[in-house]
Scaffold this motif. Structure first.
Motif: not given
Ligand code: SF4
Ligand code: SF4
Lengths: 133, 275
Positions: B166-171, B204-210
């Motif tokens: 929820h917090r990942c901004i994909g940086c 997950r959604m596009r743009g997050v790290v896992e």
């Protein structure tokens, strides 16, 4: 008084324009508040009274999210002898199996676009995936 | 209420354009919240700053995993079994593309897994077997230190290096921070690439790290991690509290010679190997 002929009609037009939404609404037929589909399984109780859920379900979901993910508190919520595992998919969707008729009815009406469903799987997504397999 | 990631990025971008990004960045990294969190995570570390590999009075639960490779040599199917169990449990998409693939646990040759320990004239076994690798849930995780949103953090109750999508901004700072390549970025919506959906776990959604979460969701139900369970008969993976003197993993660690991946980096991995 100068220009009475233009100022007064002008004022009237201005007032009419500014109050347009009010009287337009009064004359068009009132919109109907959506009616959500209650759990098809016939469950009567939720984790909180209906009024509270209606007003605060989003707060509760955020609290659950933080409990589970950040505070490591995954203990199930027990209400009336029923255990609910904190989670959209594990608790809410277990009873409210029709997201389209339950969640969306209100969210579309109020134009609230939660992004829960970008990741969380709805029963219909789960079912669609099963068919293709 | 939550800000959407996109909105956050837009605002962040606009702020940067306005030329005031520099002080913001300094503030973020130097904020007392971040500093104190780092201190808590590594309560023991303060005393032994920079000391590699010394076990200074660890406190609380620190979950770890031990992979007994002796039981896996010659059985690549066991490695695949563990990987598949994980993929299934966590709705991991199958993307056959080195750049876009998502990996939580995977197999790799010794020279890749232990870059600092590969030798010339290695044994036949070493050269011809793959090794199982995953996020090491480091006691000194660089990924946590560099994450600006605390989407990656240390769960104090278990020592798990956890992710909050929820917090990942994909940086992708964390991907730069992790020396083990244990993190994957979602370049596209993973949903169409998930073969079998597990209703107990989100996608997950596009743009997050896992990355691997040590099966936090299964542990809460009293189950073992999916990979451990998958190769249970072989007894090749042992999971438990590294700080509990009576745990099986602690007893094996005390008895056997184990190695960690790139131990010299000082990240103190919690995944151990008997090779
Ligand atoms: S292995 Fe990488 S991702 Fe996992 S805790 Fe260590 S630095 Fe972070
Ligand atoms: S990409 Fe990595 S560093 Fe950036 S917010 Fe997400 S978890 Fe944190």
């Amino acid at each position: 008084m100068y220009n009475k002929g233009t100022i007064i009609p002008g004022l009237i037009i201005f007032v009419l324009l500014i109050t347009f939404p009010l009287w337009f609404n009064a004359f068009s037929k009132a919109s109907t508040v959506p009616k959500v589909e209650l759990p098809p399984g016939g469950q009567k109780e939720c984790v909180a009274p209906a009024a509270e859920m209606r007003a605060n379900h989003m707060v509760l979901l955020n609290e659950w999210r933080d409990d589970v993910l950040r505070d490591g508190n995954r203990v199930a919520v027990k209400v009336g002898g029923v255990e609910y595992r904190k989670g959209l998919q594990t608790a809410c969707m277990a009873c409210h199996t029709n997201k389209e008729k339950f969640c969306d009815t209100c969210h579309v009406y109020t134009s609230v676009k939660p992004f829960c469903w970008d990741c969380h799987l709805t029963p219909s997504v789960l079912a669609a995936k099963k068919e293709t397999n | 209420m939550d800000k959407q990631r996109r909105k956050f990025l837009k605002i962040a971008g606009a702020t940067a354009l306005a030329g005031i990004s520099a002080p913001v960045v300094v503030n973020l990294t130097g904020s007392p919240a971040v500093a104190s969190a780092a201190k808590n995570q590594a309560s023991a570390q303060a005393a032994a700053a920079g000391g590699h590999g010394d076990d200074t009075a660890p406190k609380g639960v620190k979950l770890g995993l031990l992979i007994d490779m002796r039981k896996l040599y010659g059985h690549p199917e066991l490695l695949d079994k563990a990987t598949q169990a994980c993929n299934k449990a966590h709705n991991i998409p199958k993307i056959d593309n080195k750049k876009s693939e998502i990996k939580w646990i995977w197999k790799t040759p010794f020279a890749n897994a232990f870059t600092d320990q590969s030798t010339s004239n290695a044994s036949y076994t070493t050269r011809n077997n793959d090794f199982l690798v995953l996020c090491n849930h480091c006691a000194e995780p660089p990924c946590v230190r560099v994450c600006p949103t605390k989407a990656t953090f240390v769960d104090k109750k278990t020592g798990i290096v956890a992710m909050d999508f929820h917090r990942c901004i994909g940086c992708r700072f964390c991907m730069m921070g992790c020396p083990y390549g244990a993190r994957s970025f979602n370049w596209m919506d993973p949903l169409p690439f998930i073969e079998e959906l597990n209703p107990d776990f989100p996608a997950r959604m596009r743009g997050v790290v896992e990355k691997c979460n040590f099966c936090g969701e299964r542990l809460a139900l009293g189950k073992e991690p999916a990979c451990v369970e998958a190769v249970k008969e072989a007894g090749a993976i042992i999971f438990g509290d590294l700080n509990d003197p009576n745990s099986e993993i602690r007893r094996i660690l005390d008895k056997e010679h184990t190695i960690q991946r790139q131990a010299a980096y000082g990240t103190k991995p919690s995944v151990f190997y008997i090779v």
